[in-house]
Structure formats: C-alpha cells, structure tokens
Design a protein around this motif. Structure first.
Motif, PDB file in Angstrom:
ATOM      1  N   PRO A 133     -16.852  24.446 -13.627  1.00  0.00           N
ATOM      2  CA  PRO A 133     -17.241  25.689 -12.911  1.00  0.00           C
ATOM      3  C   PRO A 133     -18.249  26.507 -13.701  1.00  0.00           C
ATOM      4  O   PRO A 133     -17.994  27.667 -14.056  1.00  0.00           O
ATOM      5  CB  PRO A 133     -15.897  26.405 -12.740  1.00  0.00           C
ATOM      6  N   ASP A 134     -19.406  25.913 -13.968  1.00  0.00           N
ATOM      7  CA  ASP A 134     -20.445  26.561 -14.765  1.00  0.00           C
ATOM      8  C   ASP A 134     -21.766  26.384 -14.030  1.00  0.00           C
ATOM      9  O   ASP A 134     -22.144  25.249 -13.673  1.00  0.00           O
ATOM     10  CB  ASP A 134     -20.518  25.924 -16.151  1.00  0.00           C
ATOM     11  N   PRO A 135     -22.503  27.453 -13.766  1.00  0.00           N
ATOM     12  CA  PRO A 135     -23.772  27.306 -13.046  1.00  0.00           C
ATOM     13  C   PRO A 135     -24.742  26.362 -13.733  1.00  0.00           C
ATOM     14  O   PRO A 135     -25.578  25.747 -13.059  1.00  0.00           O
ATOM     15  CB  PRO A 135     -24.313  28.738 -12.985  1.00  0.00           C
ATOM     16  N   GLU A 136     -24.648  26.222 -15.052  1.00  0.00           N
ATOM     17  CA  GLU A 136     -25.577  25.328 -15.740  1.00  0.00           C
ATOM     18  C   GLU A 136     -25.282  23.863 -15.417  1.00  0.00           C
ATOM     19  O   GLU A 136     -26.111  22.992 -15.707  1.00  0.00           O
ATOM     20  CB  GLU A 136     -25.488  25.565 -17.248  1.00  0.00           C
ATOM     21  N   LEU A 138     -24.735  23.192  -2.226  1.00  0.00           N
ATOM     22  CA  LEU A 138     -23.291  23.088  -2.019  1.00  0.00           C
ATOM     23  C   LEU A 138     -22.524  23.295  -3.324  1.00  0.00           C
ATOM     24  O   LEU A 138     -21.481  23.957  -3.350  1.00  0.00           O
ATOM     25  CB  LEU A 138     -22.946  21.719  -1.403  1.00  0.00           C
ATOM     26  N   VAL A 139     -23.041  22.712  -4.423  1.00  0.00           N
ATOM     27  CA  VAL A 139     -22.356  22.858  -5.703  1.00  0.00           C
ATOM     28  C   VAL A 139     -22.422  24.316  -6.173  1.00  0.00           C
ATOM     29  O   VAL A 139     -21.450  24.862  -6.706  1.00  0.00           O
ATOM     30  CB  VAL A 139     -22.952  21.894  -6.737  1.00  0.00           C
ATOM     31  N   THR A 140     -23.601  24.952  -5.997  1.00  0.00           N
ATOM     32  CA  THR A 140     -23.725  26.352  -6.397  1.00  0.00           C
ATOM     33  C   THR A 140     -22.728  27.224  -5.645  1.00  0.00           C
ATOM     34  O   THR A 140     -22.074  28.105  -6.224  1.00  0.00           O
ATOM     35  CB  THR A 140     -25.159  26.833  -6.148  1.00  0.00           C
ATOM     36  N   ASN A 141     -22.581  26.996  -4.337  1.00  0.00           N
ATOM     37  CA  ASN A 141     -21.606  27.758  -3.546  1.00  0.00           C
ATOM     38  C   ASN A 141     -20.187  27.516  -4.031  1.00  0.00           C
ATOM     39  O   ASN A 141     -19.358  28.431  -4.091  1.00  0.00           O
ATOM     40  CB  ASN A 141     -21.715  27.404  -2.072  1.00  0.00           C
ATOM     41  N   ALA A 142     -19.879  26.243  -4.375  1.00  0.00           N
ATOM     42  CA  ALA A 142     -18.532  25.928  -4.842  1.00  0.00           C
ATOM     43  C   ALA A 142     -18.243  26.617  -6.172  1.00  0.00           C
ATOM     44  O   ALA A 142     -17.133  27.118  -6.406  1.00  0.00           O
ATOM     45  CB  ALA A 142     -18.370  24.421  -4.978  1.00  0.00           C
ATOM     46  N   ILE A 143     -19.244  26.634  -7.072  1.00  0.00           N
ATOM     47  CA  ILE A 143     -19.037  27.288  -8.369  1.00  0.00           C
ATOM     48  C   ILE A 143     -18.915  28.797  -8.196  1.00  0.00           C
ATOM     49  O   ILE A 143     -18.071  29.449  -8.832  1.00  0.00           O
ATOM     50  CB  ILE A 143     -20.198  26.929  -9.324  1.00  0.00           C
ATOM     51  N   ARG A 144     -19.733  29.360  -7.290  1.00  0.00           N
ATOM     52  CA  ARG A 144     -19.753  30.811  -7.153  1.00  0.00           C
ATOM     53  C   ARG A 144     -18.553  31.330  -6.365  1.00  0.00           C
ATOM     54  O   ARG A 144     -17.962  32.360  -6.717  1.00  0.00           O
ATOM     55  CB  ARG A 144     -21.050  31.233  -6.463  1.00  0.00           C
ATOM     56  N   TYR A 145     -18.194  30.645  -5.297  1.00  0.00           N
ATOM     57  CA  TYR A 145     -17.166  31.179  -4.409  1.00  0.00           C
ATOM     58  C   TYR A 145     -15.886  30.352  -4.389  1.00  0.00           C
ATOM     59  O   TYR A 145     -14.871  30.814  -3.854  1.00  0.00           O
ATOM     60  CB  TYR A 145     -17.705  31.260  -2.968  1.00  0.00           C
ATOM     61  N   GLY A 146     -15.935  29.116  -4.894  1.00  0.00           N
ATOM     62  CA  GLY A 146     -14.773  28.240  -4.813  1.00  0.00           C
ATOM     63  C   GLY A 146     -13.878  28.356  -6.020  1.00  0.00           C
ATOM     64  O   GLY A 146     -13.984  29.261  -6.861  1.00  0.00           O
ATOM     65  N   THR A 147     -12.962  27.386  -6.120  1.00  0.00           N
ATOM     66  CA  THR A 147     -11.969  27.352  -7.183  1.00  0.00           C
ATOM     67  C   THR A 147     -11.915  25.948  -7.753  1.00  0.00           C
ATOM     68  O   THR A 147     -11.989  24.961  -7.004  1.00  0.00           O
ATOM     69  CB  THR A 147     -10.580  27.748  -6.647  1.00  0.00           C
ATOM     70  N   ALA A 148     -11.820  25.859  -9.078  1.00  0.00           N
ATOM     71  CA  ALA A 148     -11.723  24.559  -9.725  1.00  0.00           C
ATOM     72  C   ALA A 148     -10.413  23.875  -9.304  1.00  0.00           C
ATOM     73  O   ALA A 148      -9.430  24.555  -8.953  1.00  0.00           O
ATOM     74  CB  ALA A 148     -11.779  24.725 -11.245  1.00  0.00           C
ATOM     75  N   PRO A 149     -10.376  22.525  -9.319  1.00  0.00           N
ATOM     76  CA  PRO A 149     -11.447  21.624  -9.765  1.00  0.00           C
ATOM     77  C   PRO A 149     -12.492  21.407  -8.673  1.00  0.00           C
ATOM     78  O   PRO A 149     -12.173  21.411  -7.498  1.00  0.00           O
ATOM     79  CB  PRO A 149     -10.694  20.332 -10.048  1.00  0.00           C
ATOM     80  N   ILE A 150     -13.719  21.187  -9.116  1.00  0.00           N
ATOM     81  CA  ILE A 150     -14.848  20.931  -8.224  1.00  0.00           C
ATOM     82  C   ILE A 150     -15.286  19.476  -8.431  1.00  0.00           C
ATOM     83  O   ILE A 150     -15.403  19.011  -9.561  1.00  0.00           O
ATOM     84  CB  ILE A 150     -16.009  21.895  -8.512  1.00  0.00           C
ATOM     85  N   ARG A 151     -15.502  18.795  -7.292  1.00  0.00           N
ATOM     86  CA  ARG A 151     -15.843  17.374  -7.379  1.00  0.00           C
ATOM     87  C   ARG A 151     -16.943  17.065  -6.373  1.00  0.00           C
ATOM     88  O   ARG A 151     -16.983  17.597  -5.262  1.00  0.00           O
ATOM     89  CB  ARG A 151     -14.621  16.511  -7.097  1.00  0.00           C
ATOM     90  N   VAL A 152     -17.894  16.204  -6.793  1.00  0.00           N
ATOM     91  CA  VAL A 152     -19.010  15.766  -5.961  1.00  0.00           C
ATOM     92  C   VAL A 152     -18.840  14.282  -5.679  1.00  0.00           C
ATOM     93  O   VAL A 152     -18.495  13.514  -6.590  1.00  0.00           O
ATOM     94  CB  VAL A 152     -20.360  16.035  -6.651  1.00  0.00           C
ATOM     95  N   ARG A 153     -19.053  13.885  -4.412  1.00  0.00           N
ATOM     96  CA  ARG A 153     -18.960  12.467  -4.055  1.00  0.00           C
ATOM     97  C   ARG A 153     -20.102  12.112  -3.123  1.00  0.00           C
ATOM     98  O   ARG A 153     -20.428  12.863  -2.184  1.00  0.00           O
ATOM     99  CB  ARG A 153     -17.623  12.173  -3.374  1.00  0.00           C
ATOM    100  N   LEU A 154     -20.766  10.962  -3.398  1.00  0.00           N
ATOM    101  CA  LEU A 154     -21.815  10.406  -2.554  1.00  0.00           C
ATOM    102  C   LEU A 154     -21.313   9.100  -1.951  1.00  0.00           C
ATOM    103  O   LEU A 154     -20.751   8.254  -2.645  1.00  0.00           O
ATOM    104  CB  LEU A 154     -23.093  10.151  -3.355  1.00  0.00           C
TER     105      LEU A 154
END
Length: 954
Positions: free
Chosen positions: A819-822, A854-870
């Motif tokens: 959960p880090d914008p970087e 989508l990731v920026t929104n998840a980091i800013r407004y969501g809650t960990a854990p955050i996961r990306v899948r293609l």
C-alpha cells in the motif's frame, strides 16, 4: 334414557316384523358399531400420540442440554459435577423428563436424579453412541411402563468426544392426555348414539306412514282393484311370470292379439330344453314368430313394432322386479298409422347415430388433413359414395392466417370412396389447387354460406362447364347427384365438403342437405380448432425460439453444446363442443411449447455462468414468462453476483411480479404465473477449476470427469422461485479437472409418466457413461437425447453440456502490491514485461494506464492486501483486488477538480469494466481487446483527456 331405548328396541324386535321396525334395528346396530370403532381408534391414536410425545420430549431435552453454551467447557473443567448438577436439575424440571444425566467420555456419571450414583462409572458400552455422531432415541420396558431414552454425544470443536447427555421419560408421564380424553369420548359416544337412535325412530315412523300400515289382506284387495282397472284400460297388458306363463291378459290385449275370450291364465310359453322346441303358450295361440320370441325371451323392449294381422303393434316389455315377483309386463299399443312412417323413422335414427359418431370420431387430433379424412371415412358409405374436402389455402400454410374463401381458390385435401374399383380418376387429385367457376354449386355454396343440392348432375350445365372432361367421366362412372356444404366455424369459411352419390344410391334430397350441413358444422369446429392450435403453436414456437439462445458466446472457460426438444401436442377430441376461447382450445390440446430454457453467459475474469430453468405450464404464457426470467438472469449476471444472490434476487422478482399481478386482478389464478418456476445456476472459473452452483427447485447437475466416471454432486436444493420468502439459498462448491463435462438439464429429460426420478437419473448415468470419456459436448448431447428422450415427449426438454478448460499457468500473472504509491511504477513495469512476453506490446501502454489508475485507487481508497492479476485469454483482463468493499463510481469531473478522471479513462479504453464483490473484499476488473481483434478503442489518449474540459472553461 338408555332404559327407554332398550325397551323401545325390544318392543320393535319382538313386535310385528314390519319393514320399518327392521330398518330401525339395523340402523341402531350400525351406529353402535361405528361409535365403538371410533372410540377404539381415538384411544389407540391417543396412545400413539403419548409415545410420540415421550420420544420428542426426551430427544428435545437431551439435545437442548447437549448443545447448551458452556457445556463443553464444564465437561473439561476441574469439577464438572459442581457446575452441571444445578443446571441439569433445572433442565430436567423445565423439560418434564424423569431423568437428565450427564456422563463424561469415560462413562462416569456427573449428574443424575440419584445423587448416590454420581461419580460411578456406567457399566455399559458407550462406544456406539460416541461413534454415531448424533442423538439416538431408544424405547425400553421398565417397572414404570415403557421408557424412552435419548443419548446425545458431546464433542469439542475438533471432533473429540468429551461426554454424553442422557434424557429419559416414561410414557406414563404423558399418558394423562388419554385420561383427560376418556370422559369426553364417552360423552360424545353417548350423544351420537342418542341422536342416531332418535333419527332412526323418525325414519321408521315416516316409512310406516308412507306404507299406510297396510296388512296382507289390504294389499291383496288393492291388487284386485288394480286388476279391474287394467281391464278398463285402452292399452293391452300382458303379465308373465318367471316361467314365461301368462298370468294376466286384459281385454284390450285379447282384442289386439285376437285371443279368444276364454283364454285361461297360466298358459305356458317356456322353452322345452329337451326337445329344443317351443310348446304351448304364445306359439299355440298363433302369434307371429317375432312377437312370440320376444315373449319367450323376456328381454327388455321399447316400442318394438310387430305386425299382428292387419295391425302394427308397438310392444314394450319390462321386468316386474323389483316391484313384484320375477316376471315381466308387456304393453301393446295399436300404431298401425306408423307403418308408413317406419322407414323414415329408421332413417332418422341412422342420421342421429351418424351425427353422434361425428361428434366422437371427427376431430380426434389437431391435424387438419387427418380431420378431413375422418369426416370422409365417417360418411362413406353410410351417407355418400364419395366425399371430397377442399380447404382454403391459408388453412394449410405453415403460418396460417385468417382463411379467405372469397377468391374461390381451394386445395383438394381429401378424396375418399369405396366400391369404385381402382378409383375415380375423374376427381381432382389430392393436393391440386382448384378455382371454382362462379356458376358452379361449389361457388354458390361459398357465396351463400349454405349447402347446395344438385340432384341430377346430368342436367347441370354449369357444373359440367367447370371441367368438361372430368365431369363427363364422372357421369359415365355413375355419379348422379351431389351436396356441397361450406365448412364454416366462428365466422370465416374454411373450405368445402362435397358429398357424391353414384349408381345404386338414391339421389340427395332436402333432408340430406340439412344433415350434411350439420355434419359439416361439427367437422368445421374441429378444423378451426386445428387451425387455431397451429397458429398458436407456431406463434409460441417462434416466440420461444427467439427468446432462447441462437448461438453460444465465445469464451475460454468451456466448450458447450445444447439441445432443446419442445413437448409434442397430445391428441384431443375438439369437435364435440366448441371451446370458449383460443386459450382453452390450445390448452385442452396440450400445446407443445413449454417454458424450459438455458443460457451460457460469459462473465469477467474468463469465467462463465451456466443456467438451466423451467417455467410451469405450456403455451404462449410459458414462453413469455421464460423470456422474462432469462432476461432477468442475464441482468443479474451482469452485476457479477454469486449464484445464491442471483437466485435470491430472482426469487424476490418472481414473488413481487405475481403479487402485483394478483393485486391488479390479472387473468386466471394460474395463467402466466411465474411462481413455481425452477432454475439451476452455476459459475465456472477456469483459473481455479472451481464450480459454484445453486438451484431453486431444479434437478441438480451431473459431472463426468476426464476418466468418464459420472457423479451427481450434492448441490443443496431450495424451494422453487417465488416461494423462498426471503430464506437464504445455499450453494455448493466443487473442483473440476481439465476435460470434465458439466451436464445441466430440466426434469423433462429424466421424468415422465411411466418413469420416476430415480429411474431417470439412473438412465442418465448410463447414457453419460456409454458416451465415453472422449465424447465432445455435441456427442454427449446426442447420446443423452437418444437414450432418454421420447419421440414425442409430453414435456419439453432442455439439455446443456459444458466441457471445462483450465487456463495454463503461463496465461495468468499476479503480483502483490504494497500500500505505497511508489509501488505503482513497479507494477507498471512488471505489466509491461509480462505483456511483451505474451506478445501484446501493442496494448502495453493502454494496459499500463488502466492498471496504474486501478492500483492508485486501491492504494488511496482501498485496504490491504492489494493484488494485481492479468489473464490472457480471448481478451486481456486486468484485475485489482483489495480488502475494502467500497466500489468506485464513474463520474464527470468538474474543470476545477484535480482528480476524478481516472475511471473515465478506464471506461474509454477498456471494452468493459466493473466491480465484483468477494468474501474478502472486492475486485475491480477491466477487459482489453487483443491486437487484431477489431474492437480496440481508436480514441487518442490526448483527445480523451482534452474531452474532459469544455472550451468555455478556458
């Protein structure tokens, strides 16, 4: 009261044995027996209720205490007796059982009604009760009567047994119910007996009054007076006894039959079986053979006409029983004037019989051609020598409309004759289109709307001019007259029925025209029913097929195939009476269109939804209802809901629609209702190979694994749609290997009148096994339909077979995101490398942009854990999941807003996007078309950004 009743019955039994007295005694005896039987049954039922109550109390007390909070902790505590003894005694008193005992896992009594036994070990074997895993109730004999004992094992959460709860109660404790009922039973029995005896006495008194209390002498005198009246009657009367002897012949009978005045009673007419000849009696009196045979036989006769001398007598014969001793009474009436009308009466009876048969034999099916053939077969040769039927062409079209006979164009449907050798070649052949000239009798019948008679075709020049060669050959063959009648029902003329007579048959007359019109009217109703059924059936089939999937969507999860078989229309007699409405006509005929349906719905994340449903009823209403349900399911699926929620929303929708319909005073209570429909809904995920399924009143699916083994996974069944009333719908989850086949079907496949559900499932298992492990979905459908479906099924059948695929590991890429914008930059870089590895470099910038948003929104407004899948399938799916349940909403940002444009870009560049809620949060997904797919957005990124601002804002 009882003493007076006994004395009354005794006086009836020992008094005069009248019919009224005997009936009274019989009624009283029957009532006593019925009351005794009823009391016995009630006592036995009360005893059974006591045993059932005792069993229920012991079971309820044991299970309630075994599942009480803190019981497990007390059993494993340092002093369980001190903790459990007070609560056990309180539970025993509250539940009303005789004993409530708690034992630990070693059988040591911890509580009990006898404190001396606390701490002592139970000598019996507790192993079966602990191994049972559930409560066990047993009935034992005891000194206090029958005893019901319930044993309930108590387990820790890990499944380890820690003790046993035992509840015992005797039947005698609950037997007080029987004791309370006995006084009321006795009182009711006495009341019933008293009322029945009083009623029987009233019936006896009324019967005695109706017979007027006549004795034997009075009845004999009554018959003497009756005999005098018979001799004064102007109708002959003969009375014969069981031996066929004449015991009475009045004066009129002697006159009509020509008997001498001194004919003595007792004349024998019985048959001598040894000589096999008739001796004495009527034969000796010289009566005609037919009348003599009637008197000797004793059979019933109604207005049989017999000639006696120059008289024509109508003879009736009936048995004297049960009004007197065995025998018969014969009445004779002079009907000489009917001699001239006898032939006409016979013809009328034959016509009436023919009309009755027309109502039974014509219109046994809903097939137009068969109905015309039945009309022809009925009338040949009993009314005509040849029958031809011509119908308006609209009656024979695949989509029949309203027939229009004004043009005079007809198609020959039926030609039927007998006794004409190889045939009548001069007739128009079947199937030929005929245009009748305006002067022909056929055109006149169509124009006037009534039957037309041509008694002599040899002089009818207008008919001969229709087709000179054909008409000349018909006349040469002996055809001399015809009657042509329009087939009219409910307004329009459907065709013509033409009746022909040839050599050896009299010419038609005016009465024949009336009869032909009546027969044609009945046949026309049957033809119109067939026409209406065909129109209704065609409309319903067209509607239903337009509402069912025509092709299956392209997706990566399964290879699917389907079969749909509409129900076949049953035969029904429709000519006997005219249906009140089109709906009744089609419903009574069993329209072969039902409400079975299926669907394959592509879902985000390469998943797929498989749906099969069934609507109650047949016809247009069922098809329309099916379309509404299928549309609703697709709409709910578009929200990406799990199966239980889809069926739950569908259940609420069905219940609400029917309630609104009933409140608005809709059609009949069952017509077009949605409540009672069933549905099975399954979602398959090719990434994990997992199926999540739910069903509402529908048969469960079958699974054929890659080795060919068939199984029916236990999917919990809920009530049909509209009946759950807010209750939760359960789901089942199971995994499928690559190449497994998931089979969904409706009950019409496995159930029918001569086969129950279990037999149908067994046949389905055999058919799937016989198809083999390598069968394709198409081959599986053919094998199942060939093994289970009828040629003409009474219920429609829907079958859906899906063979599963599993996405390869190389088609799936996933990363955990801190959960880090970087971290957004690292995700974009990893995405670019993966897209290059898949050969999708052309869309890497668009994919990186969407993932970044989508990731920026998840980091800013969501809650960990955050996961990306293609997911790399027919399209590229980008998924970002987090533990928050808050979903983003697309909106148009104002010119002064610094943000709010990311989701707009996602919507512009993705084929579709959305949110899916999971048990752990949510997943925001977006799909991108692959290069070359032809559906990629063409909007330039810069243009898309500039479109967010109005020129006036600058």
């Amino acid at each position: 009261m009882a003493g007076r009743l006994v004395r009354f019955m005794r006086s009836r039994v020992h008094g005069p044995r009248t019919l009224a007295g005997q009936i009274f005694v019989l009624q009283v005896v029957v009532v006593v027996l019925l009351v005794a039987a009823a009391v016995t049954v009630l006592l036995v039922q009360a005893r059974d209720d006591s045993e059932r109550d005792a069993r229920h109390r012991s079971q309820t007390a044991a299970e309630t205490y075994a599942h009480s909070p803190g019981l497990v902790d007390a059993l494993v505590g340092p002093d369980p007796t001190a903790v459990l003894e007070p609560s056990a005694r309180a539970a025993q008193q509250a539940s009303g059982v005789d004993a409530l005992t708690v034992l630990d896992a070693d059988g040591v009594r911890l509580t009990g009604p006898d404190t001396a036994l606390i701490g002592m070990r139970y000598e019996g074997n507790l192993g079966p009760f602990l191994a049972a895993g559930q409560s066990v109730t047993t009935k034992y004999p005891s000194n206090q009567g029958e005893l019901f004992v319930t044993v309930v094992p108590v387990y820790r959460q890990a499944g380890e047994p820690v003790g046993i709860v035992v509840a015992a109660i005797t039947v005698e404790r609950v037997n007080d119910t029987v004791g309370r009922q006995i006084p009321w039973l006795a009182l009711g029995a006495a009341a019933a007996l008293t009322l029945s005896a009083g009623a029987a006495a009233l019936v006896s008194r009324r019967l005695r009054r109706q017979t007027r209390g006549l004795g034997p002498s009075e009845i004999t005198r009554m018959y003497e007076h009756h005999d005098a009246v018979l001799h004064a009657a102007r109708e002959g009367v003969l009375i014969l006894d069981a031996d066929r002897r004449v015991v009475l012949a009045n004066d009129e009978a002697r006159r009509l039959l020509g008997l001498p005045p001194d004919t003595a009673p007792g004349t024998a007419t019985r048959t001598d079986t040894d000589a096999d000849t008739s001796v004495g009696g009527a034969a000796a009196l010289g009566l005609p053979e037919g009348l003599t045979g009637l008197l000797v036989s004793g059979r019933d006769a109604s207005d049989e006409v017999h000639a006696v001398g120059d008289r024509l007598l109508a003879v009736n014969q009936r048995p004297t029983a049960p009004y007197g001793s065995a025998g018969s009474v014969v009445t004779l009436r002079d009907t000489t004037e009917l001699r001239a009308l006898a032939g006409q009466a016979q013809a009328v009876r034959e016509r009436l019989r023919l009309l009755y048969e027309a109502g039974v034999r014509v219109g046994t099916t809903l097939d137009v051609a068969r109905t015309t053939q039945e009309l022809a077969e009925l009338c040949v040769p009993r009314f005509a020598d040849i029958v031809t039927v011509d119908l308006v062409e609209a009656m024979l079209d695949d989509e029949p409309g309203t027939p229009n006979a004004a043009a005079g164009r007809m198609r020959r449907v039926t030609s039927h004759w007998t006794g004409w050798g190889a045939g009548v070649p001069a007739l128009y052949p079947t199937g030929e289109v005929i245009t009748f000239g305006p002067a022909t009798p056929m055109a006149e019948a169509l124009r006037e709307g009534r039957g037309v008679l041509r008694a002599d075709l040899g002089t009818d020049k207008a008919w001969q001019a229709q087709a000179p060669d054909r008409t000349a050959r018909l006349i040469d063959a002996g055809v001399h007259s015809l009657v042509t009648v329009p087939l009219r029902a409910r307004g329009p003329v459907l065709g013509l029925a033409t009746f022909w007579r040839g050599a050896g048959s009299p010419a038609f007359d005016g009465d024949d025209v009336s009869f032909a019109e009546e027969v044609a009217a009945r046949a026309a109703v049957a033809l119109d029913n067939a026409r209406r059924y065909t129109r209704e059936h065609t409309t319903a089939v067209t509607l239903q097929r337009s509402l069912l999937p025509q092709t299956l969507p392209e997706q990566d999860a399964v290879d699917a195939a389907f079969r749909y078989l509409p129900a076949h229309a049953t035969t029904a007699s429709t000519a006997a009476s005219e249906p009140r409405s089109l709906a009744e006509a089609t419903a009574s005929a069993g329209v072969g269109v039902g409400g079975d349906w299926f669907d394959v719905i592509a879902l985000p994340g390469t998943r797929v939804a498989l749906v099969v449903g069934d609507v109650v009823g047949h016809g247009l209403h069922a098809a329309a209802t099916m379309g509404r349900l299928r549309t609703a399911v697709r709409n709910f699926s578009a929200l990406d809901l799990p199966p239980d929620e889809v069926l739950g929303h569908l259940d609420e929708l069905v219940a609400g629609i029917d309630q609104d319909r009933d409140a608005d005073g809709g059609a009949g209570p069952e017509e077009g209702r949605m409540t009672g429909a069933t549905c099975a809904y399954a979602i398959y995920d090719p990434v994990t190979g997992r199926v999540v399924a739910a069903r509402a009143g529908h048969p469960g699916p079958a699974v054929v694994d890659a080795e060919g083994a068939v199984d029916f996974p236990p999917v919990p069944v809920s009530l049909p749609l509209g009946l759950n009333e807010g209750l939760p719908i359960e789901t089942a989850e199971f995994d499928l290997a690559e190449g497994s086949r998931l089979v969904l079907f409706t009950d019409g496949l496995i159930e029918r009148r001569d086969r129950d559900l279990d037999a149908g499932l067994h046949l389905l298992r055999d058919a799937l096994t016989a198809a083999g492990p390598t069968a394709t979905p198409e081959q599986t459908c053919d094998a199942v339909i060939g093994a289970l479906a009828e040629e003409q099924p009474s219920d429609d059948v829907a079958l859906l077979v899906a063979r599963t695929h599993i996405l390869e590991e190389s088609q799936v890429a996933a990363w955990d995101v801190p959960p880090d914008p970087e971290a957004v930059g690292a995700v974009r870089a990893a995405c670019a490398r993966q897209l290059d590895a898949w050969g999708l470099g052309e869309i890497d910038f668009t994919a990186e942009l969407i993932l970044s948003e989508l990731v920026t929104n998840a980091i800013r407004y969501g809650t960990a854990p955050i996961r990306v899948r293609l997911l790399h399938g027919r399209a590229l799916t980008c998924e970002v999941s987090d533990a928050s349940s808050t979903a983003p909403h697309l909106r148009r940002a104002a010119t002064t807003d610094e943000g709010g444009r990311g989701l707009f870009l996602v919507a512009r560049f993705a084929t579709r996007w959305g949110t899916r809620y999971t048990a752990r949060g949510k997943v925001i997904w977006a799909e991108l078309p692959l290069p070359g797919a032809g559906s990629a957005p063409t909007t330039d990124l810069a243009d898309a950004l500039l479109d967010q601002f109005d020129d006036a804002d600058w």
